[in-house]
Write an enzyme that holds these catalytic residues in place. Structure first.
Site, PDB file in Angstrom:
ATOM      1  N   ARG A 176      13.298   5.777  39.398  1.00 12.62           N
ATOM      2  CA  ARG A 176      13.905   6.228  38.075  1.00 12.62           C
ATOM      3  C   ARG A 176      15.156   5.352  37.422  1.00 12.62           C
ATOM      4  O   ARG A 176      15.126   4.950  36.254  1.00 12.62           O
ATOM      5  CB  ARG A 176      14.486   7.594  38.233  1.00 12.62           C
TER       6      ARG A 176
ATOM      7  N   ARG B 163      22.858  -9.631  24.415  1.00  7.24           N
ATOM      8  CA  ARG B 163      22.624 -10.923  25.073  1.00  7.24           C
ATOM      9  C   ARG B 163      24.007 -11.765  25.133  1.00  7.24           C
ATOM     10  O   ARG B 163      23.917 -12.875  25.728  1.00  7.24           O
ATOM     11  CB  ARG B 163      22.037 -12.012  23.751  1.00  7.24           C
TER      12      ARG B 163
ATOM     13  N   LYS C  64      18.153   7.848  32.246  1.00  5.45           N
ATOM     14  CA  LYS C  64      19.696   8.407  32.750  1.00  5.45           C
ATOM     15  C   LYS C  64      20.541   7.278  32.519  1.00  5.45           C
ATOM     16  O   LYS C  64      21.062   6.210  33.318  1.00  5.45           O
ATOM     17  CB  LYS C  64      19.429   8.458  34.532  1.00  5.45           C
TER      18      LYS C  64
HETATM   19  N1  PXG Z   1      19.425  17.050  33.986  1.00  9.61           N
HETATM   20  C1  PXG Z   1      20.582  16.128  33.729  1.00  9.61           C
HETATM   21  C2  PXG Z   1      20.915  15.972  32.131  1.00  9.61           C
HETATM   22  C3  PXG Z   1      21.026  15.639  34.841  1.00  9.61           C
HETATM   23  O1  PXG Z   1      22.199  15.015  34.611  1.00  9.61           O
HETATM   24  C4  PXG Z   1      19.451  16.869  36.305  1.00  9.61           C
HETATM   25  C5  PXG Z   1      19.144  17.375  35.169  1.00  9.61           C
HETATM   26  C6  PXG Z   1      19.096  16.975  37.667  1.00  9.61           C
HETATM   27  O2  PXG Z   1      18.111  15.873  38.225  1.00  9.61           O
HETATM   28  P1  PXG Z   1      18.189  15.537  39.523  1.00  9.61           P
HETATM   29  O3  PXG Z   1      17.542  14.098  39.813  1.00  9.61           O
HETATM   30  O4  PXG Z   1      19.644  15.226  40.173  1.00  9.61           O
HETATM   31  O5  PXG Z   1      17.550  16.549  40.374  1.00  9.61           O
HETATM   32  C7  PXG Z   1      20.838  15.911  36.082  1.00  9.61           C
HETATM   33  C8  PXG Z   1      21.453  15.109  37.183  1.00  9.61           C
HETATM   34  C9  PXG Z   1      27.470  16.312  38.232  1.00  9.61           C
HETATM   35  C10 PXG Z   1      26.291  15.486  38.112  1.00  9.61           C
HETATM   36  O6  PXG Z   1      28.449  15.812  38.608  1.00  9.61           O
HETATM   37  C11 PXG Z   1      24.857  15.977  37.793  1.00  9.61           C
HETATM   38  C12 PXG Z   1      23.979  15.194  37.699  1.00  9.61           C
HETATM   39  C13 PXG Z   1      24.162  13.817  37.585  1.00  9.61           C
HETATM   40  C14 PXG Z   1      25.435  13.257  37.528  1.00  9.61           C
HETATM   41  C15 PXG Z   1      26.383  14.042  38.166  1.00  9.61           C
HETATM   42  O7  PXG Z   1      27.375  17.446  38.255  1.00  9.61           O
HETATM   43  N2  PXG Z   1      22.881  15.810  37.313  1.00  9.61           N
END
Ligand code: PXG
Length: 292
Positions: free
Chosen positions: A52, A105, A151
């Site tokens: 990802r 750049r 992300k």
């Molecule tokens: N949606 C969003 C917008 C996210 O940021 C998820 C879904 C779940 O994805 P994963 O791959 O983790 O199953 C996320 C990820 C926090 C924190 O501090 C949470 C996320 C990322 C960074 C920080 O709560 N969630």
């Protein structure tokens, strides 16, 4: 204790881990990241997180200055440097240091850093009693403008929604797409359990293709339950039997109130409970070993 941070190929003390005020990650949110968990001395789904990360970087035309093997080793080395067996890993790649203009750049070298820390967990009561959530008025960024599937370091859309949940005194909030479909939560994906099916929003509505979301889809398949990926609106949530959220930080967490409407029995539902147990079993036994 001061953490050891991986920064551009070196392990440095937390106090020395600094990036430039000219870094475009800071100036423009120009960069990508991953949040990863370690359980029981293993990094859970590291390969999927790296895929990802590379997909997000590719989408913004950012060349990660490490091979996947080198990045994998850097993550594990950061865990070892901090004697981590269970915790949270933040992996960040920014556009790097440039000038006071948007042009990427002008940034010759991306900045890479990795933080491996202990995780601040939700209180255990939340997992048994379930969360109260609201629907945020801030809509999820349209994929036409900035696809939430990347992300990226630009999390202001989520933070604006998070501020609404803080003001409402609840731990999470549902975000809708610009045309009113349920998209996801501020930092979690969402699943709805109905009488005869389980449904989660498709990624094309505009959400993150969560790693935990995929784990749950696979666990459901093993239980003989096909998770539908389909568009739905709030009514589908209000009249659900169970609602739960998935994310690296939250894992699988039940929701028992949405916008004041109660869901289920006011405690964790049977399917959510079963998934949590299967998830716990999985994370203990699977993942990239840190110490072997
Ligand atoms: N949606 C969003 C917008 C996210 O940021 C998820 C879904 C779940 O994805 P994963 O791959 O983790 O199953 C996320 C990820 C926090 C924190 O501090 C949470 C996320 C990322 C960074 C920080 O709560 N969630």
């Amino acid at each position: 204790m001061s953490l050891h941070i991986y920064l551009d190929g070196e392990m440095v003390a937390e106090e020395e881990a600094k990036v430039s005020v000219f870094d475009h990650g800071l100036l423009y949110g120009d960069g990508v990241f991953e949040g990863i968990r370690a359980y029981n001395g293993r990094v859970f789904r590291l390969d999927e997180h790296l895929t990802r990360l590379w997909d997000s970087a590719n989408a913004i035309m950012l060349d990660i200055p490490l091979s996947r093997e080198e990045m994998c080793e850097a993550v594990l080395a950061t865990c070892r440097a901090n004697e981590l067996t269970d915790g949270y890993i933040r992996l960040v790649v920014t556009r790097g240091k440039g000038d006071l203009g948007l042009d990427p750049r002008k940034c010759p070298r991306p900045t890479v850093f990795i933080i491996a820390d202990v995780i601040a967990l939700y209180p255990e009561a939340f997992y048994q009693e379930g969360l109260e959530v609201i629907t945020c008025t801030t809509r999820r960024t349209s994929p036409d403008a900035l696809d939430p599937g990347m992300k990226s370091l630009n999390y202001l859309n989520n933070i604006l929604a998070k501020i609404e949940t803080v003001r409402a005194g609840v731990p999470e909030g549902i975000m809708l797409s610009s045309d009113g479909y349920v998209a996801e939560c501020t930092g979690d994906n969402i699943f709805v359990v109905r009488d005869d099916y389980v449904v989660t929003p498709p990624v094309h509505v505009g959400n993150l293709r969560g790693i935990t979301r995929q784990v749950v889809i696979d666990l459901l398949a093993e239980m003989g339950i096909e998770a539908q990926e389909d568009l739905f609106r709030l009514l589908e949530v209000y009249s659900a039997k169970e609602v739960f959220l998935t994310g690296t930080a939250a894992e699988i967490i039940p929701v028992v109130t949405v916008d004041g409407r109660s869901i289920g029995e006011g405690k964790i539902g049977p399917l959510t409970q079963k998934l949590r147990e299967a998830f716990r079993e999985l994370v203990r036994s699977e993942g990239a070993p840190i110490y072997e």
